[in-house]
Design an enzyme around this catalytic site. Sequence first.
Site, short mmCIF file in Angstrom:
data_model
loop_
_atom_site.label_atom_id
_atom_site.label_comp_id
_atom_site.label_asym_id
_atom_site.label_seq_id
_atom_site.Cartn_x
_atom_site.Cartn_y
_atom_site.Cartn_z
N ASN A 64 -1.53 2.26 5.56
CA ASN A 64 -0.65 1.20 5.06
C ASN A 64 -0.26 0.37 6.27
OD1 ASN A 64 1.40 -0.36 3.89
ND2 ASN A 64 2.94 1.20 4.31
N GLY A 65 -0.60 -0.93 6.23
CA GLY A 65 -0.23 -1.79 7.35
C GLY A 65 -1.37 -2.72 7.70
N LYS A 112 12.73 -14.94 -10.46
CA LYS A 112 12.47 -13.84 -11.41
C LYS A 112 11.44 -14.28 -12.43
CE LYS A 112 13.63 -11.20 -9.70
NZ LYS A 112 14.32 -10.93 -8.49
N TRP A 130 -2.63 -2.73 -1.68
CA TRP A 130 -2.32 -4.15 -1.82
C TRP A 130 -3.19 -4.84 -0.79
CZ3 TRP A 130 -0.37 -8.28 1.06
CH2 TRP A 130 0.06 -9.38 0.31
N GLU A 164 17.38 -17.68 -7.82
CA GLU A 164 17.00 -16.31 -8.19
C GLU A 164 16.45 -16.28 -9.62
OE1 GLU A 164 16.39 -13.72 -6.68
OE2 GLU A 164 16.62 -12.07 -8.08
N GLU A 193 7.87 -14.66 -10.83
CA GLU A 193 7.14 -13.48 -10.38
C GLU A 193 6.69 -12.58 -11.51
OE1 GLU A 193 9.11 -11.13 -7.39
OE2 GLU A 193 11.02 -11.19 -8.41
N ARG A 210 3.93 -0.29 -4.84
CA ARG A 210 3.66 -0.83 -3.51
C ARG A 210 2.36 -1.63 -3.44
NH1 ARG A 210 6.85 1.67 0.28
NH2 ARG A 210 5.45 1.01 1.94
N HIS A 231 17.40 -36.98 -7.27
CA HIS A 231 16.73 -37.47 -6.06
C HIS A 231 15.24 -37.18 -6.07
CE1 HIS A 231 20.57 -38.57 -4.37
NE2 HIS A 231 21.03 -37.38 -4.72
N CYS A 280 0.84 -1.18 0.00
CA CYS A 280 0.00 0.00 0.00
C CYS A 280 0.89 1.24 0.00
CB CYS A 280 -0.94 0.10 1.19
SG CYS A 280 -2.13 -1.24 1.28
N LYS A 315 6.13 -4.28 -3.97
CA LYS A 315 7.59 -4.14 -3.85
C LYS A 315 8.05 -4.26 -2.41
CE LYS A 315 11.63 -2.81 -5.54
NZ LYS A 315 12.28 -3.88 -6.31
C1 AGP Z 1 12.13 -9.77 -5.43
O1 AGP Z 1 12.09 -9.81 -6.82
C2 AGP Z 1 10.85 -9.92 -4.79
N1 AGP Z 1 9.91 -8.98 -5.26
C3 AGP Z 1 10.83 -10.19 -3.31
O2 AGP Z 1 11.17 -11.53 -3.16
C4 AGP Z 1 11.73 -9.36 -2.36
O3 AGP Z 1 13.06 -9.67 -2.58
C5 AGP Z 1 11.35 -9.65 -0.91
O4 AGP Z 1 10.03 -9.25 -0.69
C6 AGP Z 1 12.26 -8.99 0.09
O5 AGP Z 1 12.23 -7.61 -0.03
P1 AGP Z 1 13.28 -6.71 0.71
O6 AGP Z 1 14.61 -6.99 0.11
O7 AGP Z 1 12.83 -5.31 0.49
O8 AGP Z 1 13.28 -7.12 2.14
#
Ligand code: AGP
Length: 629
Positions: A100-101, A506, A74, A502, A509, A27, A525, A2, A624
């Site tokens: 926000n929260g 990527k 969000w 990673e 997501e 956000r 395995h 948010c 984010k």
């Molecule tokens: C990364 O591409 C993601 N959007 C997500 O996993 C992110 O890395 C995670 O939420 C942690 O965020 P931060 O580094 O701000 O703590």
Amino acid sequence: MCGIVGYIGTKEASGILLEGLRKLEYRGYDSAGIATVLEGEIHCVRAKGKLHNLEEKLVGETNPARLGIAHTRWATHGKPEEYNAHPHMDMAKRIAVIQNGIIENYRELREELKSRGCEFRSDTDTEVIPHLIAEELSKAEQVAEEPLIEAVRQVVRKLRGAFAIAVICADYPDELIVARQQAPVVLGFGEGEFYCASDTPALIPYTRAILNLENGELARMTPLGVEIYSFGGQRLKKAPRTLDVNPVMVEKQGFKHYMLKEIYEQPGVVRSCLEAYVNSAWTSADHKNSPIRFDLPQSWYRNLQHVQIVACGTSWHAGLVGKYLLEQLADVPTTIHYASEFRYAPAPLVPHTLTIGVTQSGETADTLAALEMEKARRDNKSEEFEARLLGITNRPESSLGQLVSNIIDTHAGIEIGVAATKTFVAQLMAFYALAIDIAFHRQTIAAQQIEALLTGLSQLPAQIELILESQERYIEELAHDFAETQDFIFLGRGINFPIALEGALKLKEISYIHAEGYPAGEMKHGPIALLDAKVPVVAIAMPGPVFEKVLSNAQEARARDARLIGVTPMDEQDAADTFDTLIPVPHIDEILSPILTVIPLQLLAYHIAARRGLDVDQPRNLAKSVTVE
Ligand code: AGP
């Protein structure tokens, strides 16, 4: 999660607020809404979905209001529908609130309010706030000099959870009240105008004079100035600081998406980290001074027995590379934990432990809570168990910066794309520097090896540039083959296993393709059962102790008809013979290779998602900054 933004001043608020939402949409983008005070009334417009839906509703509307708040959501409590969109209002529609929260005790507050005749219009936790403020305001008007802030102050003391709120009231057209408890909010100072927002990009076009509200603080903003109070009611003296940021940094600069721009910024990010971290005059003849300019307390290096890393998502992957570096270079036993797991099941206390929280935003609720918990459980313990907390973040001014006194700034510049790219590479740079620093102090590797590592690090920017120049077009074409693919496997071993994770994250997501990262040796395995001609396998194969092992693991996948894509150095014949498709990267010492091998995987995920026509910068269901548990 948010984004909140508020404005009070001399200009038309709505344009500033919408522009602010545009900058904060990363956000959350389940709904958006705006409320202004106009001709003695609250004028509130909300829309489900992305910001452009709200903008469409506002087309043709003239709104001269000079005070307003706006929100991009969000969803946590309640579906992403218009009736759940913020701002929320009290029954009389005189008070509007954005949040926000999460208000953890909203159920009991809601029941209490209902028993007093209050009717709710949404399923959200936030809606209790305007109703409570309305109740408190009628009391405060009898006794307080500044009734609106007094009413908000009474209410925030009843709320449990992590929240940042902004409040306006039709009866107080010259006041904007803001409060913070464990969720970010920054205030902006202009000439006779003032702003608040969840993050600085919303303020940068208007002012560089900013002040981060701290936990347990409220601000009363009027056209005349800003007053800050504690939740206890004490007036606090605080001065804004100047933010050093260039507005161009938060624009796309001709790139189709922020993510692609941020991928291209990575050579510059590595250069910035090198400049900030490495003493370029250092030579291996200097046994006294570390080549790394981290000013960590000297006592931390002494008797260091254990490092524990807490993080989430991509930052956790950076931490996993960090674990490898700290163990292999600095010889310190290192554990890594998902912050969300660690906070409820912490590992037993080990003496002389360094705890590192990694979070690009510095606002991830689980990471902050894990660090707070670690701090608390080491409180009042003997010296050997004292808390040594280090934060690695791209936002030193964030909540992490307030919680932890030692910070490594990752110098990546603001990252807007929801998928982390440049901040990941910057986190890796921080871990290289930290591992070298600790190795130097513990004398676990020879000075010549340190020199070689520093030389290798200094070559990275040009090597990343080479990958971008030579491979981006090729990867864009390659992505055509995978637009309809449903599953992907990423393989890596040793220091490139986290890069396989990673690469898979990527792709998941932003392209919504199911992808798994595996240590290559683990395939047989179980996961190998997934393979057939429809499942591409991307393997990272860099010369080093596990090079041939990875090639053998890739052959095992090939025997199951999987299409094999290799991220591997140019001119490696064995690799060329193994893979169906090669994405070449420059030759490099394996220990430094993650910073190169991740680049093609970022590009692959980006181009597959773009090819599928998806919203790369704002993937569905994500935000984010994950400021809730
Ligand atoms: C990364 O591409 C993601 N959007 C997500 O996993 C992110 O890395 C995670 O939420 C942690 O965020 P931060 O580094 O701000 O703590």
